[in-house]
Design a protein around this motif. Sequence first.
Motif, mmCIF file in Angstrom:
data_model
loop_
_atom_site.group_PDB
_atom_site.id
_atom_site.type_symbol
_atom_site.label_atom_id
_atom_site.label_comp_id
_atom_site.label_asym_id
_atom_site.label_seq_id
_atom_site.Cartn_x
_atom_site.Cartn_y
_atom_site.Cartn_z
ATOM 1 N N HIS A 252 1.231 6.301 1.055
ATOM 2 C CA HIS A 252 -0.113 5.745 0.829
ATOM 3 C C HIS A 252 -0.901 6.604 -0.155
ATOM 4 O O HIS A 252 -1.596 6.079 -1.030
ATOM 5 N N SER B 11 0.442 6.138 -3.659
ATOM 6 C CA SER B 11 -0.001 4.844 -4.166
ATOM 7 C C SER B 11 -1.467 4.908 -4.615
ATOM 8 O O SER B 11 -1.830 4.347 -5.652
ATOM 9 N N VAL C 51 -2.096 0.014 -8.369
ATOM 10 C CA VAL C 51 -1.483 -1.182 -7.800
ATOM 11 C C VAL C 51 -1.563 -2.343 -8.779
ATOM 12 O O VAL C 51 -1.023 -3.413 -8.530
ATOM 13 N N THR D 18 0.811 -1.219 0.000
ATOM 14 C CA THR D 18 0.000 0.000 0.000
ATOM 15 C C THR D 18 0.847 1.272 0.000
ATOM 16 O O THR D 18 0.298 2.365 0.010
ATOM 17 N N SER D 19 2.167 1.133 -0.037
ATOM 18 C CA SER D 19 3.028 2.313 -0.087
ATOM 19 C C SER D 19 3.983 2.257 -1.273
ATOM 20 O O SER D 19 5.021 2.905 -1.292
ATOM 21 N N ALA D 20 3.612 1.457 -2.276
ATOM 22 C CA ALA D 20 4.319 1.388 -3.556
ATOM 23 C C ALA D 20 3.265 1.099 -4.607
ATOM 24 O O ALA D 20 2.158 0.661 -4.282
ATOM 25 N N SER D 21 3.599 1.355 -5.857
ATOM 26 C CA SER D 21 2.614 1.154 -6.918
ATOM 27 C C SER D 21 3.306 0.679 -8.186
ATOM 28 O O SER D 21 4.516 0.464 -8.207
ATOM 29 N N ARG E 214 9.765 -5.529 -2.443
ATOM 30 C CA ARG E 214 8.367 -5.503 -2.886
ATOM 31 C C ARG E 214 8.052 -6.781 -3.645
ATOM 32 O O ARG E 214 8.926 -7.373 -4.287
ATOM 33 N N HIS F 170 7.410 4.520 -2.972
ATOM 34 C CA HIS F 170 7.022 5.805 -2.393
ATOM 35 C C HIS F 170 7.616 6.046 -1.009
ATOM 36 O O HIS F 170 7.389 7.098 -0.428
#
Length: 146
Positions: A98, A101, A106, A52-55, A137, A130
């Motif tokens: 967040h 993202s 996602v 939830t803190s990368a995309s 990840r 992020h």
Amino acid sequence: MASGGDAMRQAVTSLRVTTRGKGLFEITGEVENWLAKQEMRTGLLTLFIRHTSASLTVQENADPDVIADLNDWFGRLVKENDPHFRHTLEGPDDMPAHIRSALTAVQVAVPVVNGRLGLGSWQGIYVFEHRQAPHRREVLLHLLGE
């Protein structure tokens, strides 16, 4: 409906991506290598990042200034240490991560054509980290094709 009488098949794997902190990390090569081993000519590849803190994003991979400008722009758009954030226990970069993202994606889907990713000439697939610190990840790949 399958063409040429071929049966639809599925394949799933997980890619581990080590980031070096905030930024975009291209994974196109790793995805292409896995795709080639699946021996599917036509289909749809869905990529999903389990965080939830990368995309994920599909972006230009020819000029590194594009990546630098995206990083700079997102840094200006969602600033760290915003006094309005309530979620601060995991550090000043967590809530902004967040939000970044949520503003990106996602999940991305890429057509498979003639056994290759159907990306344009200057497109690559990126993990968009992020957070400030390096992270490991996980990106799930699901291929449906023939």
